[in-house]
Enzyme design. Structure first.
Site, mmCIF file in Angstrom:
data_model
loop_
_atom_site.group_PDB
_atom_site.id
_atom_site.type_symbol
_atom_site.label_atom_id
_atom_site.label_comp_id
_atom_site.label_asym_id
_atom_site.label_seq_id
_atom_site.Cartn_x
_atom_site.Cartn_y
_atom_site.Cartn_z
ATOM 1 N N CYS A 178 10.289 8.555 -4.247
ATOM 2 C CA CYS A 178 10.371 7.231 -5.271
ATOM 3 C C CYS A 178 9.815 7.578 -6.629
ATOM 4 C CB CYS A 178 9.387 6.217 -4.585
ATOM 5 S SG CYS A 178 8.002 6.866 -3.899
ATOM 6 N N HIS A 235 5.179 1.544 -8.727
ATOM 7 C CA HIS A 235 4.505 2.857 -9.150
ATOM 8 C C HIS A 235 4.531 2.797 -10.910
ATOM 9 C CE1 HIS A 235 4.280 4.346 -5.532
ATOM 10 N NE2 HIS A 235 5.260 5.506 -5.483
#
Ligand code: 2RA
Length: 331
Positions: free
Chosen positions: A129, A237
């Site tokens: 990711c 994130h």
């Protein structure tokens, strides 16, 4: 041709998001098969308003007409079952790290290197990711100005660790520090330790960002370093990315290049405190870029702030975008 698709790991955080995104994007499947471990078999999940019963994943699960299988059930499950699926003519899009660095297996972000799906031999790897959001932001800049060096500093959500990470944060916020996902309490903390430490003092997560970036750009001259940190944020994130280019640039050009690049939304209006924020970006599929400014400590240096939902663009949506690229290639 209508497509038959399978989801392996259907009851996990990414698995459930696969089903949500397949529905949101109205992926053209005729039949959907959902698999998970023995303990999850029998549960029902929904997609496009229909209920599906979770089957236990076995070596015979792919002895039916399946075109594409989306895997997110851990590296061991992928290592064992993805080759079996591929041997039956299924194209596997694997979200685990099992095959990412295998030279014979493409590692794909549709906005960055879509053509690499062409040389797949039955398995296509979905990148980590933290790598996906970075390369979406960097691809247009690499093309325009040729990146020489990258410094990644990440601030990663606990959902990257699945339900254990989320629970550790939620309980920790109530003063009940559990240590099920991390070696230290995550509430009110920053833990510079994601995945395991390696001989060179880096963590596996840091080396994934470094090695996956080079493979996706097919540029092994890139100089890259990374520090990946777990922060008390549930979703999305955030990444501070420092770049050094071979070629010079004008800042307004850079902004323009980013604003016109696929999969990117620029949020960078300092006068009214506008920059990408993890909490606002949870649930979205784009990569958000802000704090675009020159790094005047070096020649041709640039700083960026890059935020994306780690479960969606960071995993489920990216894999489904790869599957969408495959649809026209299926007879
Ligand atoms: C994490 N990127 O955030 C890793 C795996 N999802 O924990």
């Amino acid at each position: 041709k209508k497509i038959n698709i399978a989801v392996v790991g259907a009851t996990g955080m990414v698995g459930r998001t696969f089903l949500k995104v397949l529905e949101e994007r109205d992926f053209p499947f005729e039949n959907l098969y959902v698999f998970a471990s023995k303990k999850s078999a029998g549960q029902t999940v929904t997609c496009k308003g229909k209920e599906f019963t979770v089957e236990e994943l076995t070596e015979n699960s792919f002895d039916r007409d399946i075109d594409i299988a989306l895997f997110s059930a851990g590296g061991d499950t992928s290592k064992h079952f993805a080759p079996i699926a591929a041997s039956k003519g299924v194209i596997v899009v694997d979200n685990s790290s099992a095959f990412r660095m295998d030279k014979s297996i493409p590692l794909v972000v549709p906005e960055v290197n879509p053509d690499d799906i062409k040389w797949n031999k039955g398995i296509i790897a979905n990148p980590n990711c933290s790598t996906i959001q970075a390369v979406v932001a960097l691809k247009p800049l690499h093309t325009a100005y040729k990146i020489k060096r990258i410094v990644y500093s990440t601030y990663q959500a606990v959902s990257g660790s699945g339900v254990k990470g989320v629970r550790d944060l939620e309980e920790g916020m109530k003063g009940n520090d559990l240590l099920t996902a991390y070696p230290h309490p995550i509430a009110g903390n920053c833990i510079p330790h994601i995945d395991v430490f390696l001989e060179n003092g880096y963590t596996k997560e840091e080396m994934k960002m470094i090695e996956e970036t080079k493979k996706i750009f097919n540029d092994y001259d890139l100089k890259i370093t990374a520090t990946t940190v777990r922060v008390p944020v549930k979703d999305s994130h955030s990444e501070s990315i420092n770049l050094e280019f071979e070629n010079s640039f004008e800042l307004d050009q850079v902004r323009n290049v980013l604003e016109n690049a696929p999969g990117i939304i620029v949020q960078d209006y300092l006068s009214n405190n506008v920059y990408p924020l993890a909490r606002d970006i949870a649930g979205k599929d784009e990569v958000y870029v802000g704090r675009i400014r020159r790094d005047f400590s070096v020649e041709n240096g640039l700083n960026l702030w890059v935020v994306a939902d780690n479960i969606r663009k960071g995993a489920a949506t990216n894999a489904i975008q790869i599957a969408e690229l495959l649809v026209p290639t299926l007879a």
